[in-house]
Design a protein around this motif. Structure first.
Motif, PDB file in Angstrom:
ATOM      1  N   GLU A 193      65.818  49.721  38.348  1.00 37.57           N
ATOM      2  CA  GLU A 193      66.022  50.354  37.038  1.00 37.57           C
ATOM      3  C   GLU A 193      66.286  49.312  35.957  1.00 37.57           C
ATOM      4  O   GLU A 193      65.717  49.377  34.861  1.00 37.57           O
ATOM      5  CB  GLU A 193      67.179  51.344  37.124  1.00 37.57           C
ATOM      6  CG  GLU A 193      67.408  52.128  35.863  1.00 37.57           C
ATOM      7  CD  GLU A 193      68.498  53.168  36.027  1.00 37.57           C
ATOM      8  OE1 GLU A 193      69.269  53.339  35.070  1.00 37.57           O
ATOM      9  OE2 GLU A 193      68.582  53.790  37.094  1.00 37.57           O
ATOM     10  N   LEU A 219      69.243  50.549  41.517  1.00 31.66           N
ATOM     11  CA  LEU A 219      69.860  50.023  40.291  1.00 31.66           C
ATOM     12  C   LEU A 219      69.175  48.735  39.837  1.00 31.66           C
ATOM     13  O   LEU A 219      68.954  48.521  38.642  1.00 31.66           O
ATOM     14  CB  LEU A 219      71.347  49.772  40.511  1.00 31.66           C
ATOM     15  CG  LEU A 219      72.215  51.008  40.708  1.00 31.66           C
ATOM     16  CD1 LEU A 219      73.645  50.591  41.059  1.00 31.66           C
ATOM     17  CD2 LEU A 219      72.190  51.875  39.470  1.00 31.66           C
ATOM     18  N   PRO A 230      74.789  55.392  43.799  1.00 36.29           N
ATOM     19  CA  PRO A 230      73.373  55.034  43.739  1.00 36.29           C
ATOM     20  C   PRO A 230      73.073  53.824  44.624  1.00 36.29           C
ATOM     21  O   PRO A 230      73.928  52.974  44.849  1.00 36.29           O
ATOM     22  CB  PRO A 230      73.128  54.723  42.271  1.00 36.29           C
ATOM     23  CG  PRO A 230      74.450  54.616  41.638  1.00 36.29           C
ATOM     24  CD  PRO A 230      75.474  55.211  42.559  1.00 36.29           C
TER      25      PRO A 230
END
Length: 99
Positions: free
Chosen positions: A30, A27, A22
């Protein structure tokens, strides 16, 4: 002679060794969105899942009322780095119509 279209598993143009990893920015986004949702009184006790791909945040799950759905969307939009938000949160009492 013909060329077939590549399937999703095929990579004709380069090394695909980093495709499964990812993006670091995704990240970060998120984590920030999840932190903001868990820290807000309105969205804290809701069943919200956060997924990010290419800086687009997808909110899924169930919320108790329309206000919680709206607040989740607003908190997500206000997170630095978010490019777009796909809010698919459903109300807990929402039912699908009959066909």
């Amino acid at each position: 002679m013909y060329m077939h279209w590549p399937t999703p598993g095929e990579n004709w143009f380069g090394d695909d060794s980093d495709q499964s990893r990812p993006d670091v920015e995704d990240l970060r986004i998120e984590a920030l969105v999840a932190q903001r949702l868990s820290g807000d009184w309105t969205t804290r006790q809701q069943q919200i899942t956060v997924a990010v791909q290419n800086r687009v945040v997808v909110l899924t799950g169930l919320v108790h009322d329309a206000n919680a759905r709206q607040v989740a969307s607003e908190l997500t939009w206000d997170t630095p780095g978010v490019f777009d938000v796909c809010n698919t949160l459903r109300l807990t009492g929402q039912r699908r119509g009959r066909r």
